[in-house]
Design an enzyme around this catalytic site. Structure first.
Site, short mmCIF file in Angstrom:
data_model
loop_
_atom_site.label_atom_id
_atom_site.label_comp_id
_atom_site.label_asym_id
_atom_site.label_seq_id
_atom_site.Cartn_x
_atom_site.Cartn_y
_atom_site.Cartn_z
N TYR A 92 0.82 -1.22 0.00
CA TYR A 92 0.00 0.00 0.00
C TYR A 92 0.85 1.27 0.00
O TYR A 92 0.33 2.37 0.08
CB TYR A 92 -0.94 0.01 1.21
N TYR A 464 -11.81 -0.83 -0.19
CA TYR A 464 -11.79 -0.52 1.25
C TYR A 464 -10.47 0.12 1.66
O TYR A 464 -10.37 0.70 2.74
CB TYR A 464 -12.09 -1.78 2.08
N ARG A 465 -9.46 0.10 0.79
CA ARG A 465 -8.11 0.55 1.17
C ARG A 465 -7.30 0.50 -0.12
O ARG A 465 -7.55 -0.35 -0.97
CB ARG A 465 -7.56 -0.45 2.17
C1 FAD Z 1 2.66 -10.60 2.05
C2 FAD Z 1 1.84 -9.53 2.68
C3 FAD Z 1 0.69 -9.88 3.39
C4 FAD Z 1 -0.09 -8.90 4.00
N1 FAD Z 1 -1.19 -9.29 4.67
C5 FAD Z 1 -1.99 -8.36 5.23
C6 FAD Z 1 -3.17 -8.74 5.91
O1 FAD Z 1 -3.49 -9.93 6.03
N2 FAD Z 1 -3.96 -7.77 6.44
C7 FAD Z 1 -3.60 -6.46 6.37
O2 FAD Z 1 -4.33 -5.62 6.90
N3 FAD Z 1 -2.49 -6.07 5.73
C8 FAD Z 1 -1.68 -6.97 5.16
N4 FAD Z 1 -0.54 -6.56 4.51
C9 FAD Z 1 -0.27 -5.12 4.38
C10 FAD Z 1 0.64 -4.50 5.47
O3 FAD Z 1 1.91 -5.09 5.40
C11 FAD Z 1 0.09 -4.57 6.90
O4 FAD Z 1 -1.20 -4.03 6.96
C12 FAD Z 1 0.99 -3.85 7.91
O5 FAD Z 1 0.61 -4.19 9.22
C13 FAD Z 1 0.96 -2.32 7.78
O6 FAD Z 1 2.15 -1.80 8.29
P1 FAD Z 1 2.24 -1.06 9.69
O7 FAD Z 1 1.42 -1.83 10.66
O8 FAD Z 1 3.67 -0.85 10.00
O9 FAD Z 1 1.47 0.32 9.46
P2 FAD Z 1 2.09 1.71 9.02
O10 FAD Z 1 2.77 1.57 7.73
O11 FAD Z 1 2.85 2.29 10.15
O12 FAD Z 1 0.74 2.54 8.88
C14 FAD Z 1 -0.10 2.46 7.79
C15 FAD Z 1 -0.60 3.86 7.43
O13 FAD Z 1 -1.46 4.35 8.47
C16 FAD Z 1 -1.21 5.72 8.75
N5 FAD Z 1 -0.68 5.82 10.12
C17 FAD Z 1 0.14 4.91 10.72
N6 FAD Z 1 0.38 5.29 11.98
C18 FAD Z 1 -0.26 6.45 12.19
C19 FAD Z 1 -0.39 7.30 13.32
N7 FAD Z 1 0.18 6.97 14.48
N8 FAD Z 1 -1.14 8.42 13.20
C20 FAD Z 1 -1.75 8.70 12.03
N9 FAD Z 1 -1.67 7.92 10.92
C21 FAD Z 1 -0.94 6.81 11.01
C22 FAD Z 1 -0.20 6.19 7.74
O14 FAD Z 1 -0.85 6.73 6.63
C23 FAD Z 1 0.51 4.92 7.34
O15 FAD Z 1 1.01 4.99 6.04
C24 FAD Z 1 0.28 -7.53 3.89
C25 FAD Z 1 1.42 -7.19 3.17
C26 FAD Z 1 2.21 -8.17 2.58
C27 FAD Z 1 3.42 -7.77 1.84
#
Ligand code: FAD
Lengths: 519, 116
Positions: A92, A464-465
């Site tokens: 994303y 949704y995203r």
């Molecule tokens: C192989 C693979 C499988 C995956 N499977 C899934 C899955 O099953 N389900 C799923 O949901 N995702 C999945 N993902 C997507 C993603 O990797 C995850 O959702 C991951 O947990 C998001 O990264 P993060 O938690 O570090 O969020 P971040 O990257 O830190 O946050 C996501 C976004 O939220 C906003 N944000 C974050 N923190 C804050 C804050 N404190 N205040 C305001 N805005 C903020 C920002 O815009 C940021 O870009 C997958 C990805 C891969 C590559």
């Protein structure tokens, strides 16, 4: 080496001055400005040139007061900030901002688990807390609560929930949010829900508080920086029961959805049920070249050979029940009876009891092995997911599946996808896996994504995203009354954030300060 | 390795990690050996242990014998530093926020030690 990117309208000298001010707040070590540092925040899975989303640097506060100070300075210097929790939003946009030159506000250092309440089943965490951290904490302290986590767990509890991510066992993580602490774009600090009462004990126990309910307004949004989150966990169950069925044909998804919907609606199945296609199983276990060499989507005959060799289904239907063993067994019986009216195929059943190895339980056990699916096409792997919301109806889902599969073939990609069934709607996810070294393939991936958005929007299905590259286009598809929702979002945005410093462009919400940037 | 054992390692890693992060917070002295192992386990082991994403990918590129990082004897600290900060093919780079320089240094040294 490219020149340092500055935010629109900001000179290199002004950016230097801003960084000097940021550095006075966080210290030299946590103001990251080298070329190498910037590159660690780029979007690895970018559809466009990575420079379209490259930050001009990053700054990492250690506490809430530093966040407030940085936000005030960003206003003063007119520097946009992109908050991330752990920044592992792979597929994303990763850690990268929507608008090039935006400074990443990396909250990874704020990684305290502030409270885990076993009695009431919740935790309160800071943004930098990873799924590994929470899992380890629950294990180490022998707390009888389980977390829920996405398919790969390198990221953060807070970031994932804020992006309205989903996972197992609990499904939509944003639904479990209960109470936020937020630094507003003017540096003010607010707590939502019951937390707005300074001596309340129910901040993370009761959702809406009094008056307008704000938690959701800070998810997928750019209205503030979340610094604490209450999140509901599930009690560690005494047992779980998993049901899995392999379905042989693409058409089978239709009746399976219709069989599952009433069970979801009645609550017999209380967690999202998944229907995933063969590639979901094959891509983590193998690489395409093992099965097929040529260009273009894999021909049906070779797909069938792969399915047979790996012993997987065209679809695999999966669900799990958690709780007292007799209750699980009774629910499973209802599901089996419902399916028996439509097929002779039997479910494979697996029962887990508390005390047995956790691996078979359906608990979220941290793992990043899912990342290897990106390497399906070889080269440097990348992928993104297209995920519109449809009514939970078999005929509608299979009709749209046919359109999506046709688009995948037309653009030369193997179909990867499936359905996650909610109670009334389903999320129809299709993953586009590409080799980012191959410019032509990357262009095809982008074209496919764009075509999928158009087809879905024409049918009335919105995502949704989405990935950074498509945030504007997806926002446009929410078009009732000439985009009234966008006007509302932007009115709120401009009121809260007149200088547009928090995450300009996120989810297609552009502040007045950047009129030229909307695509 | 059993899931149990993995969980135990992860838990132990977290305990020492929390400690080493406090130690590293200001101007870090290199963590002691046990901390380095725990640090490696948490920051790298999640991908580079047997069966992990990094191990599977390295197996494809450099062969099974050289696929487990901690068993390698050909990884100079400078190379480790470079790969971690710049990424390599399917390995994403790690930022200086999630892995401060002092911790990376400890890991690079740990991988050196591992071969002796
Ligand atoms: C192989 C693979 C499988 C995956 N499977 C899934 C899955 O099953 N389900 C799923 O949901 N995702 C999945 N993902 C997507 C993603 O990797 C995850 O959702 C991951 O947990 C998001 O990264 P993060 O938690 O570090 O969020 P971040 O990257 O830190 O946050 C996501 C976004 O939220 C906003 N944000 C974050 N923190 C804050 C804050 N404190 N205040 C305001 N805005 C903020 C920002 O815009 C940021 O870009 C997958 C990805 C891969 C590559």
């Amino acid at each position: 080496m490219s020149q340092r990117q500055t935010p629109p309208g900001v000179s290199a000298a002004a950016l230097e001055r801003a960084f000097a001010a940021f550095t006075r707040v966080v210290g030299e070590q946590w103001a990251l400005r080298s070329e190498e540092d910037r590159r660690t925040y780029e979007d690895l899975y970018a559809f466009d040139a990575v420079d379209q989303h490259i930050p001009s640097g990053a700054v990492a506060p250690g506490d809430v007061e530093q966040v407030r100070a940085l936000v005030r300075l960003a206003n003063e210097h007119r520097i946009p900030l992109w908050p991330i929790s752990r920044g592992k939003n792979l597929g994303y946009g990763g850690a990268a901002p929507r608008m090039a030159g935006t400074v990443v506000l990396d909250l990874g250092r704020m990684n305290r688990i502030l409270d885990v309440n076993e009695k009431f089943g919740y935790c309160i965490v800071e943004p930098g807390v990873g799924f590994y951290d929470l899992f380890d904490h629950l294990q180490r302290e022998r707390i009888q609560l389980w977390m829920s986590a996405p398919g790969q767990t390198w990221g953060s509890v807070v970031g994932n929930a804020l992006d309205r991510g989903n996972g197992a066992p609990l499904g939509e993580h944003a639904e479990r949010i209960c109470g936020l602490e937020v630094v507003l774009p003017d540096g003010d600090l607010v707590r939502t829900g019951m937390g707005a009462m300074s001596n309340s004990d129910t901040w993370a126990a009761f959702k809406h508080g009094y008056g307008p309910s704000w938690d959701f307004a800070f998810t997928q949004s750019n209205f503030g920086v979340v610094t604490k989150m209450g999140l509901w966990l599930m009690p560690a169950p005494e047992a779980s029961l998993s049901l899995r069925m392999k379905l042989p044909r693409a058409e089978d998804a239709g009746w399976a959805i219709d069989a599952l919907r009433p069970l979801r609606l009645q609550g017999v199945i209380s967690q999202p049920a998944g229907i995933g296609n063969y590639l979901r199983d094959a891509a983590v276990r193998s690489q395409r070249q093992q099965w097929h060499q040529g260009e273009g989507a894999m021909p049906d005959a070779e797909v069938q050979r792969m399915i047979d060799t790996l012993g997987i289904g065209w679809w695999s239907v999966r669900m799990r029940f958690f709780g007292p063993e007799q209750v699980n067994a009774a629910k499973a019986r209802v599901v089996r009876d419902a399916f028996a009216k439509r097929t002779r195929i039997e479910f494979e059943e697996q029962v887990w009891r508390s005390g047995e190895p956790l691996a078979a339980s359906g608990a979220a056990i941290p793992s990043v092995s899912g990342l290897r699916l990106a390497n399906w096409m070889g080269g440097q792997g990348a992928h993104s997911t297209f995920s519109p919301v449809l009514p939970a109806d078999g005929a509608l889902a299979t009709a749209h599946l046919a359109r999506v599969r046709a688009r995948f073939s037309e653009h030369g990609f193997d179909y990867y996808g499936g359905f996650t069934l909610g109670e009334r709607a389903l999320i129809f996810t299709s993953g586009i896996i590409f080799n980012r070294d191959d410019a032509a393939m990357k262009a095809r991936a982008r074209a496919l994504f764009a075509a999928l958005i158009e087809d879905a929007a024409a049918a009335g299905y919105g995502e949704y995203r989405t990935h950074l590259s498509f945030m504007d286009r997806v926002a446009q598809s929410f078009d009732f009354n000439e985009g009234a929702l966008r006007r509302l979002n932007e009115k709120v945005k401009n009121a809260l954030d007149p200088r547009g410093i928090i995450a300009p462009g996120k989810q297609g919400i552009w502040p007045r300060a950047y009129p030229e940037t909307r695509r | 390795m059993s899931q149990r054992r993995l969980i135990m390692i992860a838990a132990a890693a977290a305990a020492t990690l929390a400690f080493s992060q406090i130690a590293c917070a200001e101007e870090a002295a290199a963590p002691a050996a046990a901390d380095s192992a725990a640090l490696y386990e948490r920051q790298c082991g999640i991908c580079h242990d047997a069966g992990g994403f990094g191990t599977v990918m390295l197996e494809r590129r450099v062969g099974a014998e050289r696929s487990v990082l901690a068993q390698r004897n050909d990884l100079p600290p400078a190379y480790v530093r470079h790969v971690v900060r710049n990424g390599l093919r399917d390995m994403p780079p790690l930022t200086r926020v999630e892995l401060p320089d002092a911790d990376l240094e400890a890991i690079a040294q740990y991988l050196q030690r591992a071969r002796q």
